[in-house]
Design an enzyme around this catalytic site. Sequence first.
Site: not given
Length: 137
Positions: A57, A59, A93, A96
């Site tokens: 991701c 992040e 998500c 994360c």
Amino acid sequence: MNFQQLDSTDQKLVEAAKAVLQKNYHPIRHTVGAAVLCSSGNIYTGINIEACGYGPCAEPIAIGAAFTKGEREILAIAAVCKQGDEYAVLSPCGNCRQLLMDYASEAMVIFNHDGNILKTQVRNLLPGAYISDFDDA
Ligand SMILES: [Zn+2]
């Protein structure tokens, strides 16, 4: 739940996430941008890296960019995706959320709560979270 409205610093973080996605958007490979604000006042950004089956991701890419520069204290994080010609704040998500619990449990997370863009500490987004002992190492 302690959900708060965004302030001008939070808006700046969302804009940084939008800017990095605008610069790097690809309809398959790079669809999310993230930005983290560190205690130094610096903002670091990242984009997701989609791959066959799995790709990190945005992040963790942004967090990794910050850590690579020696930052260790993340104050806030935001992520955005593209929706048509607009950019929308994304909630992190589950992976994360756990990553943030492990590395920035006090950080404020900007997220989409039923269409309202709010912020809260990550622990409020992951009730009953697994708590690592990374800080004791
Ligand atoms: Zn994620």
